[in-house]
Design a protein around this motif. Structure first.
Motif, PDB file in Angstrom:
ATOM      1  N   GLU A 188      58.043  32.032  14.657  1.00 25.87           N
ATOM      2  CA  GLU A 188      57.943  31.268  13.413  1.00 25.87           C
ATOM      3  C   GLU A 188      57.342  32.111  12.293  1.00 25.87           C
ATOM      4  O   GLU A 188      57.671  31.918  11.129  1.00 25.87           O
ATOM      5  CB  GLU A 188      57.095  30.005  13.617  1.00 25.87           C
ATOM      6  CG  GLU A 188      57.757  28.939  14.443  1.00 25.87           C
ATOM      7  CD  GLU A 188      58.949  28.306  13.744  1.00 25.87           C
ATOM      8  OE1 GLU A 188      58.911  28.123  12.515  1.00 25.87           O
ATOM      9  OE2 GLU A 188      59.929  27.995  14.442  1.00 25.87           O
ATOM     10  N   ALA A 189      56.450  33.034  12.642  1.00 24.20           N
ATOM     11  CA  ALA A 189      55.762  33.850  11.631  1.00 24.20           C
ATOM     12  C   ALA A 189      56.598  35.020  11.137  1.00 24.20           C
ATOM     13  O   ALA A 189      56.263  35.609  10.105  1.00 24.20           O
ATOM     14  CB  ALA A 189      54.445  34.365  12.198  1.00 24.20           C
ATOM     15  N   GLU A 190      57.676  35.349  11.843  1.00 27.95           N
ATOM     16  CA  GLU A 190      58.522  36.478  11.427  1.00 27.95           C
ATOM     17  C   GLU A 190      58.995  36.281   9.995  1.00 27.95           C
ATOM     18  O   GLU A 190      59.537  35.251   9.641  1.00 27.95           O
ATOM     19  CB  GLU A 190      59.734  36.610  12.356  1.00 27.95           C
ATOM     20  CG  GLU A 190      59.415  37.242  13.675  1.00 27.95           C
ATOM     21  CD  GLU A 190      60.644  37.340  14.567  1.00 27.95           C
ATOM     22  OE1 GLU A 190      61.783  37.236  14.065  1.00 27.95           O
ATOM     23  OE2 GLU A 190      60.447  37.509  15.776  1.00 27.95           O
ATOM     24  N   GLY A 191      58.751  37.295   9.177  1.00 18.89           N
ATOM     25  CA  GLY A 191      59.205  37.261   7.793  1.00 18.89           C
ATOM     26  C   GLY A 191      58.306  36.470   6.857  1.00 18.89           C
ATOM     27  O   GLY A 191      58.521  36.476   5.650  1.00 18.89           O
ATOM     28  N   ALA A 192      57.299  35.800   7.384  1.00 20.58           N
ATOM     29  CA  ALA A 192      56.396  35.022   6.528  1.00 20.58           C
ATOM     30  C   ALA A 192      55.357  35.943   5.892  1.00 20.58           C
ATOM     31  O   ALA A 192      54.911  36.913   6.505  1.00 20.58           O
ATOM     32  CB  ALA A 192      55.686  33.942   7.342  1.00 20.58           C
ATOM     33  N   ALA A 193      54.984  35.644   4.660  1.00 20.60           N
ATOM     34  CA  ALA A 193      53.937  36.421   3.997  1.00 20.60           C
ATOM     35  C   ALA A 193      52.601  36.209   4.685  1.00 20.60           C
ATOM     36  O   ALA A 193      51.814  37.135   4.863  1.00 20.60           O
ATOM     37  CB  ALA A 193      53.844  36.039   2.528  1.00 20.60           C
ATOM     38  N   VAL A 194      52.323  34.964   5.098  1.00 19.05           N
ATOM     39  CA  VAL A 194      51.064  34.592   5.735  1.00 19.05           C
ATOM     40  C   VAL A 194      51.359  33.507   6.759  1.00 19.05           C
ATOM     41  O   VAL A 194      52.210  32.646   6.534  1.00 19.05           O
ATOM     42  CB  VAL A 194      50.045  34.057   4.698  1.00 19.05           C
ATOM     43  CG1 VAL A 194      48.773  33.590   5.365  1.00 19.05           C
ATOM     44  CG2 VAL A 194      49.723  35.116   3.657  1.00 19.05           C
ATOM     45  N   CYS A 195      50.642  33.542   7.865  1.00 15.35           N
ATOM     46  CA  CYS A 195      50.762  32.497   8.884  1.00 15.35           C
ATOM     47  C   CYS A 195      49.397  31.853   9.078  1.00 15.35           C
ATOM     48  O   CYS A 195      48.432  32.537   9.445  1.00 15.35           O
ATOM     49  CB  CYS A 195      51.268  33.087  10.196  1.00 15.35           C
ATOM     50  SG  CYS A 195      51.408  31.869  11.525  1.00 15.35           S
ATOM     51  N   ILE A 196      49.310  30.565   8.807  1.00 19.75           N
ATOM     52  CA  ILE A 196      48.064  29.813   8.945  1.00 19.75           C
ATOM     53  C   ILE A 196      48.280  28.728   9.986  1.00 19.75           C
ATOM     54  O   ILE A 196      49.179  27.903   9.852  1.00 19.75           O
ATOM     55  CB  ILE A 196      47.637  29.178   7.604  1.00 19.75           C
ATOM     56  CG1 ILE A 196      47.471  30.262   6.549  1.00 19.75           C
ATOM     57  CG2 ILE A 196      46.351  28.376   7.790  1.00 19.75           C
ATOM     58  CD1 ILE A 196      47.244  29.722   5.143  1.00 19.75           C
ATOM     59  N   ALA A 197      47.452  28.733  11.025  1.00 23.32           N
ATOM     60  CA  ALA A 197      47.495  27.675  12.033  1.00 23.32           C
ATOM     61  C   ALA A 197      46.665  26.511  11.513  1.00 23.32           C
ATOM     62  O   ALA A 197      45.525  26.692  11.078  1.00 23.32           O
ATOM     63  CB  ALA A 197      46.936  28.172  13.359  1.00 23.32           C
ATOM     64  N   VAL A 198      47.235  25.303  11.540  1.00 21.83           N
ATOM     65  CA  VAL A 198      46.553  24.117  11.039  1.00 21.83           C
ATOM     66  C   VAL A 198      46.460  23.096  12.161  1.00 21.83           C
ATOM     67  O   VAL A 198      47.459  22.785  12.805  1.00 21.83           O
ATOM     68  CB  VAL A 198      47.318  23.497   9.841  1.00 21.83           C
ATOM     69  CG1 VAL A 198      46.624  22.230   9.352  1.00 21.83           C
ATOM     70  CG2 VAL A 198      47.447  24.510   8.709  1.00 21.83           C
ATOM     71  N   GLY A 199      45.276  22.592  12.382  1.00 24.36           N
ATOM     72  CA  GLY A 199      45.057  21.544  13.384  1.00 24.36           C
ATOM     73  C   GLY A 199      44.303  20.394  12.752  1.00 24.36           C
ATOM     74  O   GLY A 199      43.163  20.555  12.329  1.00 24.36           O
ATOM     75  N   MET A 200      44.951  19.250  12.668  1.00 23.60           N
ATOM     76  CA  MET A 200      44.323  18.070  12.045  1.00 23.60           C
ATOM     77  C   MET A 200      43.905  17.064  13.107  1.00 23.60           C
ATOM     78  O   MET A 200      44.726  16.643  13.930  1.00 23.60           O
ATOM     79  CB  MET A 200      45.293  17.399  11.079  1.00 23.60           C
ATOM     80  CG  MET A 200      45.566  18.221   9.842  1.00 23.60           C
ATOM     81  SD  MET A 200      44.094  18.564   8.861  1.00 23.60           S
ATOM     82  CE  MET A 200      43.556  16.931   8.452  1.00 23.60           C
ATOM     83  N   HIS A 201      42.654  16.696  13.092  1.00 21.11           N
ATOM     84  CA  HIS A 201      42.079  15.695  14.000  1.00 21.11           C
ATOM     85  C   HIS A 201      42.396  16.007  15.453  1.00 21.11           C
ATOM     86  O   HIS A 201      42.871  15.167  16.203  1.00 21.11           O
ATOM     87  CB  HIS A 201      42.527  14.288  13.603  1.00 21.11           C
ATOM     88  CG  HIS A 201      41.900  13.846  12.327  1.00 21.11           C
ATOM     89  ND1 HIS A 201      40.660  13.276  12.283  1.00 21.11           N
ATOM     90  CD2 HIS A 201      42.321  13.958  11.053  1.00 21.11           C
ATOM     91  CE1 HIS A 201      40.354  13.028  11.022  1.00 21.11           C
ATOM     92  NE2 HIS A 201      41.340  13.443  10.252  1.00 21.11           N
ATOM     93  N   LEU A 202      42.114  17.242  15.837  1.00 23.56           N
ATOM     94  CA  LEU A 202      42.341  17.649  17.218  1.00 23.56           C
ATOM     95  C   LEU A 202      41.212  17.136  18.106  1.00 23.56           C
ATOM     96  O   LEU A 202      40.047  17.414  17.861  1.00 23.56           O
ATOM     97  CB  LEU A 202      42.437  19.171  17.315  1.00 23.56           C
ATOM     98  CG  LEU A 202      43.598  19.815  16.570  1.00 23.56           C
ATOM     99  CD1 LEU A 202      43.629  21.306  16.829  1.00 23.56           C
ATOM    100  CD2 LEU A 202      44.917  19.184  16.950  1.00 23.56           C
ATOM    101  N   CYS A 203      41.577  16.406  19.124  1.00 24.79           N
ATOM    102  CA  CYS A 203      40.601  15.800  20.037  1.00 24.79           C
ATOM    103  C   CYS A 203      40.210  16.770  21.145  1.00 24.79           C
ATOM    104  O   CYS A 203      41.006  17.605  21.565  1.00 24.79           O
ATOM    105  CB  CYS A 203      41.182  14.544  20.679  1.00 24.79           C
ATOM    106  SG  CYS A 203      41.431  13.204  19.515  1.00 24.79           S
ATOM    107  N   GLY A 204      38.991  16.595  21.623  1.00 26.57           N
ATOM    108  CA  GLY A 204      38.503  17.276  22.812  1.00 26.57           C
ATOM    109  C   GLY A 204      38.818  18.750  22.874  1.00 26.57           C
ATOM    110  O   GLY A 204      38.455  19.521  21.988  1.00 26.57           O
TER     111      GLY A 204
END
Length: 172
Positions: free
Chosen positions: A31-47
């Motif tokens: 998914e990150a191939e060719g992207a300027a920046v790759c940011i992992a986002v996790g919203m309301h991740l439990c445990g």
């Protein structure tokens, strides 16, 4: 799940995946191939999902930064944090945030000195109000409280990894 708002952005992608899948790192790299920046986002991740996303962010070189909004205290990690918070007489969610921040800081430190073994994660003591020790370099981990968020779980951990991706231009 209605993700029309995500699909409307050409530079954002969403994948419904098992965060514990052994195939996830390869998917992120693709998914990150060719992207300027790759940011992992996790919203309301439990445990255990929050520590897992932190592990993933540091294990996959293609991920440049992490934005994490942890949720609740589930599983073994959550129980350890809850017990420690009770012993210290502090808010369990605040201690969870500080513990996750400490995990991030430990990972950043291991980036700087990869030969040093990482200590096992333990619930952290609350950080100094400014989050920095005397003479310490500025932290790459920020803790941000969003008071406008309609949830008691309104704290974000934002971090940037130390190794700048060759596909990322320096920020000014």
């Amino acid at each position: 799940m209605d993700l029309a708002h995500v699909c409307a952005r050409p530079n954002v992608s969403f994948r419904h995946v098992d965060i514990f899948s052994s195939q996830l790192p390869a998917l992120v790299r693709r998914e990150a191939e060719g992207a300027a920046v790759c940011i992992a986002v996790g919203m309301h991740l439990c445990g255990p999902l929050s520590p897992r996303l932190i592990d993933l962010a540091f294990a996959v070189d293609a991920i440049d930064a992490l934005l994490l909004c942890p949720c609740c205290l589930k599983g073994g990690h959550g129980k350890a944090v809850a017990v420690t918070a009770k012993e210290r007489g502090c808010d369990p969610y605040a201690l969870l945030i500080e513990t996750l921040r400490a995990i991030c800081e430990r990972e950043i430190e291991s980036e700087r000195s990869p030969a040093a073994p990482a200590a096992p994660a333990a619930p952290a003591a609350p950080a100094a109000p400014d989050g920095e020790g005397a003479g310490a370099p500025p932290s790459r981990v920020q803790v941000v409280v969003d008071t406008e968020m309609l949830s008691p779980r309104n704290v974000f951990l934002a971090l940037r990894k130390g190794k700048r991706s060759p596909r990322c231009e320096p920020c000014v």
